[in-house]
Design a protein around this motif. Sequence first.
Motif, mmCIF file in Angstrom:
data_model
loop_
_atom_site.group_PDB
_atom_site.id
_atom_site.type_symbol
_atom_site.label_atom_id
_atom_site.label_comp_id
_atom_site.label_asym_id
_atom_site.label_seq_id
_atom_site.Cartn_x
_atom_site.Cartn_y
_atom_site.Cartn_z
ATOM 1 N N MET A 189 0.938 -1.207 0.009
ATOM 2 C CA MET A 189 0.032 -0.008 -0.066
ATOM 3 C C MET A 189 0.750 1.286 0.008
ATOM 4 N N THR A 190 2.012 1.295 0.652
ATOM 5 C CA THR A 190 3.006 2.316 0.493
ATOM 6 C C THR A 190 3.596 2.526 -0.759
ATOM 7 N N TYR A 191 3.885 1.559 -1.614
ATOM 8 C CA TYR A 191 4.319 1.637 -2.884
ATOM 9 C C TYR A 191 3.438 2.275 -3.654
ATOM 10 N N ALA A 192 2.064 1.561 -3.539
ATOM 11 C CA ALA A 192 1.022 2.090 -4.335
ATOM 12 C C ALA A 192 0.650 3.619 -3.983
ATOM 13 N N ALA A 193 0.723 4.169 -2.995
ATOM 14 C CA ALA A 193 0.332 5.593 -2.759
ATOM 15 C C ALA A 193 1.516 6.497 -3.318
ATOM 16 N N ASP A 194 2.816 5.865 -3.140
ATOM 17 C CA ASP A 194 4.052 6.686 -3.400
ATOM 18 C C ASP A 194 4.097 6.908 -5.171
ATOM 19 N N ARG A 195 3.403 5.647 -5.629
ATOM 20 C CA ARG A 195 4.069 5.568 -7.266
ATOM 21 C C ARG A 195 3.127 5.548 -8.396
#
Length: 301
Positions: A190-196
């Motif tokens: 979820m962090t990668y999704a929100a960041d990228r």
Amino acid sequence: MAIPAITPYSMPMISDFPQNRVSWKANPKRAVLLIHDMQQYFLNAYTLGESPIMQLIENIQLLKAKCTELGIPVVYTAQPGDQRPEDRALLQDFWGPGLADDPVQTKVIDEVAPNASDIVLTKWRYSAFKRTKLMEIMQEQGRDQIIICGVYAHIGCLLTACDAFMQDMETFFVCDAVADFSADYHKMAMTYAADRCAVAISTALLLEQLKSIYLSTNKAVAKANLHSLTQPLVRQQVAELLGESPSDIDDNEDLIDRGLDSIRMMSLAERWRSNGADVTFVKLAAGPTISAWWNLLSSAK
């Protein structure tokens, strides 16, 4: 190489979600719901009745129900059993042979099983776009947003989100409607999704967005319909109910005497109310003429 048993972990809460870099809003007229790989084979790794599987299923049920209600297409991915070596390819090196050709493994679990109107795509790679017609389906229906839920968050769900982004699709990664191998993998996804590549969002907030935009869109359409209403059109609608020609009905004639019964009058009230007019059966019955009704309707514009 098989999928390991997954130790129960707490489904992330909104306070655990990463900060988003974009502020896209999910729109019922633009979105598709993707229910990703919710097959028995993949869910067998979880402990039934424990987190995160309980919340995963509950939230996907909520998403599907609302999307079905609002006319949002629902698309499933499901991997086939007994894949040929040339189809399995490099997945064999990481995960072994995969699913057996047995409904016990290949079926989408009963709790979120597809309806007859849903679309089920055969999935071959991490991304749901690879070797499927997902992009064609979205383009044909004029959809440029995708809502992603299912398993596993850091593999197929995340890679599908990345692929969607690279094809100019706004993506909504529903953080409490995906599950993973562990809390750490879940957080990473979820962090990668929100960041990228996506908006990381909760089920509750996504449902709120869909409902809000749906209601505001319908309100705007109803207002436009009301503004397009004219006195001749009112006469025509009444004439259709009476089975007569509009030219034969006088604007000041008592329509009850003309044969307009209460059932048909209520249908007119409901029709005009759906277009934003403040009319009721009682108001129509109090002055049953075209002129009186037009005064009621025109005052609401």
